[in-house]
Scaffold this active site. Structure first.
Site, PDB file in Angstrom:
ATOM      1  N   ASP A 245      37.179  60.451  69.296  1.00  0.00           N
ATOM      2  CA  ASP A 245      35.741  60.626  69.022  1.00  0.00           C
ATOM      3  C   ASP A 245      35.484  62.051  68.531  1.00  0.00           C
ATOM      4  OD1 ASP A 245      33.048  60.088  68.830  1.00  0.00           O
ATOM      5  OD2 ASP A 245      32.644  60.252  70.972  1.00  0.00           O
TER       6      ASP A 245
ATOM      7  N   LYS B 146      22.011  66.935  80.452  1.00  0.00           N
ATOM      8  CA  LYS B 146      21.997  66.222  79.178  1.00  0.00           C
ATOM      9  C   LYS B 146      22.379  64.776  79.407  1.00  0.00           C
ATOM     10  CE  LYS B 146      23.098  69.005  75.155  1.00  0.00           C
ATOM     11  NZ  LYS B 146      24.089  69.531  74.263  1.00  0.00           N
ATOM     12  N   GLN B 147      21.857  63.903  78.598  1.00  0.00           N
ATOM     13  CA  GLN B 147      22.430  62.561  78.594  1.00  0.00           C
ATOM     14  C   GLN B 147      23.255  62.405  77.331  1.00  0.00           C
ATOM     15  OE1 GLN B 147      20.125  59.399  80.071  1.00  0.00           O
ATOM     16  NE2 GLN B 147      21.491  57.801  79.317  1.00  0.00           N
TER      17      GLN B 147
ATOM     18  N   ARG C 262      25.766  60.771  82.035  1.00  0.00           N
ATOM     19  CA  ARG C 262      24.856  61.893  82.213  1.00  0.00           C
ATOM     20  C   ARG C 262      25.678  63.119  82.586  1.00  0.00           C
ATOM     21  NH1 ARG C 262      21.382  57.804  85.048  1.00  0.00           N
ATOM     22  NH2 ARG C 262      20.100  57.031  83.325  1.00  0.00           N
TER      23      ARG C 262
HETATM   24  N1  LIG Z   1      32.558  71.656  80.129  1.00  0.00           N
HETATM   25  C1  LIG Z   1      31.366  71.769  79.531  1.00  0.00           C
HETATM   26  N2  LIG Z   1      30.754  72.961  79.424  1.00  0.00           N
HETATM   27  C2  LIG Z   1      29.549  73.084  78.826  1.00  0.00           C
HETATM   28  N3  LIG Z   1      28.880  72.042  78.299  1.00  0.00           N
HETATM   29  C3  LIG Z   1      29.422  70.797  78.371  1.00  0.00           C
HETATM   30  C4  LIG Z   1      30.693  70.602  78.992  1.00  0.00           C
HETATM   31  N4  LIG Z   1      30.979  69.298  78.939  1.00  0.00           N
HETATM   32  C5  LIG Z   1      29.940  68.702  78.320  1.00  0.00           C
HETATM   33  N5  LIG Z   1      29.001  69.591  77.971  1.00  0.00           N
HETATM   34  C6  LIG Z   1      27.719  69.278  77.264  1.00  0.00           C
HETATM   35  O1  LIG Z   1      27.341  67.936  77.526  1.00  0.00           O
HETATM   36  C7  LIG Z   1      27.330  67.141  76.318  1.00  0.00           C
HETATM   37  C8  LIG Z   1      27.880  65.752  76.600  1.00  0.00           C
HETATM   38  O2  LIG Z   1      29.182  65.846  77.107  1.00  0.00           O
HETATM   39  P1  LIG Z   1      30.353  64.840  76.660  1.00  0.00           P
HETATM   40  O3  LIG Z   1      31.577  65.151  77.428  1.00  0.00           O
HETATM   41  O4  LIG Z   1      30.460  64.864  75.190  1.00  0.00           O
HETATM   42  O5  LIG Z   1      29.782  63.462  77.189  1.00  0.00           O
HETATM   43  P2  LIG Z   1      29.465  62.085  76.441  1.00  0.00           P
HETATM   44  O6  LIG Z   1      30.716  61.277  76.482  1.00  0.00           O
HETATM   45  O7  LIG Z   1      28.404  61.466  77.267  1.00  0.00           O
HETATM   46  O8  LIG Z   1      29.063  62.407  75.039  1.00  0.00           O
HETATM   47  C9  LIG Z   1      28.136  67.957  75.330  1.00  0.00           C
HETATM   48  O9  LIG Z   1      27.728  67.714  74.009  1.00  0.00           O
HETATM   49  C10 LIG Z   1      27.874  69.383  75.768  1.00  0.00           C
HETATM   50  O10 LIG Z   1      26.636  69.826  75.247  1.00  0.00           O
HETATM   51 MG   LIG Z   2      30.105  63.515  73.591  1.00  0.00          MG
END
Ligand SMILES: Nc1ncnc2c1ncn2[C@@H]1O[C@H](COP(=O)(O)OP(=O)(O)O)[C@@H](O)[C@H]1O
Ligand SMILES: [Mg+2]
Lengths: 230, 336
Positions: free
Chosen positions: A137, A12-13, A18
């Site tokens: 956030d 995902k981005q 990323r």
């Molecule tokens: N530990 C995790 N386990 C499963 N999915 C995750 C995890 N961390 C992040 N994700 C997925 O990745 C997405 C982006 O992660 P996030 O930490 O919110 O990064 P950003 O700061 O780029 O938004 C989340 O919305 C989730 O879908």
């Molecule tokens: Mg996020």
């Protein structure tokens, strides 16, 4: 380092970087890479990325102590700007959970399904704030919904890049304000959802919920009163 | 075929424009420019608008080659904005509507910017960054409203720029922001200053007071040039705007950005936003000063959309309001 990185695939981005999925030391792992953002000055980028990574690592650990579920931290590497953490398996974002439920069920059924999730969100934020952790956030993209093997609902809080520790009612009020606005703009049932979240928040953050909610009201009123010229 | 005339005067620009079904026939404008070091005040700005209104109205009609009887609807800015300039401009609009016997529509200024941006760029469903002297909002459309995902929690980005220009005594001609942008091109040294992002919200008041307190001594000591300070300010506040826009995009899973509002014609901001978009395979849409800066055509166009979907402002409701949030308007002219 390069070996640890082998086999990871872009998943995902997100908002800040990323997110990759793979295996690290035999465990299902998520890697969040805050890649260089060329739109901003390199010094500013360097500075912000370090701060965000530090904040994230710290708050993930601290929140656990506060009784809030967060992914386990495996590795923080400032050089490659990557954080390795536990993958919450079988999880979806709370945003997706709520919107899927709303589109699949009748209003009454979806309310019943979402209620325990709202209650849990309130108590998570309450526990964070009781330990003076400000998330920074709070959106439903940054909460993961999963079910335990016993079928229990579990909410995991992620994305702590903007977090800090501060015993400040104002900061906690702003945290709630950010959450309310994110809900209102994302979910059609937010008007019902948010009061439920606040209710359980109050039960958990007994210490300063009165003060925080006053501040929250104040921040909200400021938003409504702001004159906008031009 | 519908022809609309729009009157905009919510701040220091007076604009009158004529639009025919999405085609801009004329878009005339005058700006009330104050001496260096001074901002514009309601009374003087309203006076400027009153003095210029009939001249610009004639210009707009001549340029569009349209006669009053060809016009179907008269649109004016209802708000948000400064009280006196808003009212002065609306009085002109309401008067001609009475004289010409045409229906009236009061338009939300922010909606005017958004609809004009969509029309000019062809952006379909973008995340909108609305940045001007009085507004800083990150907006996305859903369920018939332009919803505010993030905004400033204190002063607007344009206000921060304008007030900093006053500290440096920069000219307000054509606008303080334009002159900061030109100076910044020759700046090199980045001054570290507060960077305040809370979720999708931003704050600029801390940055402004930081700069107000230090600018003079930094310049006197020769540590930074005025150009360096303009550069540093732009780099910092624009990075905050791009970051919050990106947060909203990630949250809404959007792959288009539209920048509107007066600060939106800043080319450095457009460049930064463009790089961010490229890094996430998104597309940037922006316009130039004709449409970014407050203008009459945007009010005409948004009003025309509303008119075509059955809107009409009742005579007793043709008031102005200084506070009028973007998300108060039900957007009946777009699908779910
Ligand atoms: N530990 C995790 N386990 C499963 N999915 C995750 C995890 N961390 C992040 N994700 C997925 O990745 C997405 C982006 O992660 P996030 O930490 O919110 O990064 P950003 O700061 O780029 O938004 C989340 O919305 C989730 O879908
Ligand atoms: Mg996020």
């Amino acid at each position: 380092m390069s070996s640890a990185w082998e086999g990871f695939e872009l998943f995902k981005q997100g908002a800040e970087g990323r997110v990759y999925k793979g295996t690290y030391l035999g465990r299902p792992t998520i890697v969040k890479e805050r890649f260089k953002k060329f739109y901003r000055h390199p010094d500013l980028d360097e500075h912000l990325t370090k701060e965000r990574m530090k904040a994230e690592a710290r708050a993930i650990a601290r929140s656990k102590t506060a009784g809030v579920r967060t992914p386990c931290l495996y590795l923080v590497d400032f050089e490659s700007r990557r954080i390795f953490m536990e993958e919450i398996q079988g999880s979806i974002t709370v945003k997706k959970f709520i919107n899927d439920t709303l589109s699949d069920c009748s209003e009454e059924d979806s309310f019943r399904t979402i209620l325990p999730v709202a209650t849990e969100i309130g108590s998570i934020v309450g526990r964070l704030h009781a330990s003076n952790i400000i998330h920074g956030d709070l959106t439903t993209s940054n909460m993961l919904y999963s079910l335990s093997t016993e079928g229990q609902i579990s909410i995991t809080l992620i994305d702590f890049g903007l977090s800090h520790v501060e015993n400040s009612a104002e900061d906690k009020g702003v945290d709630l304000y950010v959450l309310e606005r994110a809900l209102l703009s994302t979910h059609s049932n937010a008007e019902k959802l948010f009061p439920l979240i606040l209710q359980s928040y109050k039960k958990v953050n007994v210490k300063d919920s009165k003060l925080v909610l006053d501040k929250f009201e104040e921040v909200r009123a400021r938003g409504r009163k702001r004159t906008m010229v031009g | 075929m519908v022809i609309a005339i729009g009157f905009e005067g919510s701040a220091n620009k007076l604009g009158i424009g004529i639009v025919k079904d999405g085609e801009v026939l004329s878009n005339c404008r005058r700006t009330y420019i104050t001496p260096p070091g001074e901002g514009f005040l309601p009374r003087e700005t309203a006076q400027h608008h009153r003095e210029k209104a009939l001249i610009i109205l004639q210009e707009a009609l001549d340029e569009a080659k349209v006669k009053p009887q060809d016009i179907d609807v008269v649109c004016y800015t209802k708000g948000p904005g400064m009280g006196a300039p808003l009212v002065s401009t609306s009085v002109v609009a309401l008067t001609v509507a009475q004289l010409w016997n045409k229906p009236v529509i009061g338009v939300n200024h922010c909606i005017g910017h958004i609809e004009m941006g969509r029309l000019i760029t062809g952006a379909d469903n973008p995340t909108v960054l609305y940045v001007s002297g009085g507004n800083t909002q990150v907006i996305a459309y859903s369920r018939r409203r332009y919803r505010i995902f993030g905004e400033t929690i204190d002063i607007a980005v344009g206000n921060c720029l304008d007030r900093f220009a006053r500290v440096l005594k920069l000219s307000n001609d054509p606008s303080p922001g334009y002159n900061i942008e030109q100076m910044a091109k020759n700046g090199k040294k980045l001054l570290k200053m507060p960077y305040v992002v809370k979720g999708m919200d931003v704050s600029f008041s801390g940055i402004l007071s930081f700069m107000e307190e230090r600018a003079e001594s930094l310049l006197d000591l020769g540590e930074y040039t005025a150009e360096d300070l303009c550069f540093s300010l732009q780099e910092t506040i624009f990075a905050m705007l791009v970051e919050t826009t990106e947060r909203a995009m990630a949250h809404c899973e959007s792959s288009e950005v539209l920048i509107v509002g007066g600060v939106g014609c800043n080319l450095r901001l457009q460049e930064m936003m463009g790089i961010m978009c490229k890094e996430r395979n998104a597309k940037l849409f922006a316009t130039d000063d004709r449409f970014c800066i407050d203008n009459g055509a945007m009010i005409a166009h948004a009003g025309l959309e509303m008119f075509s979907h059955g809107w009409k402002t009742l005579w007793e409701e043709t008031t102005c309001t200084q506070r009028y949030r973007t998300d108060e308007v039900e957007v009946t002219w777009r699908g779910e």
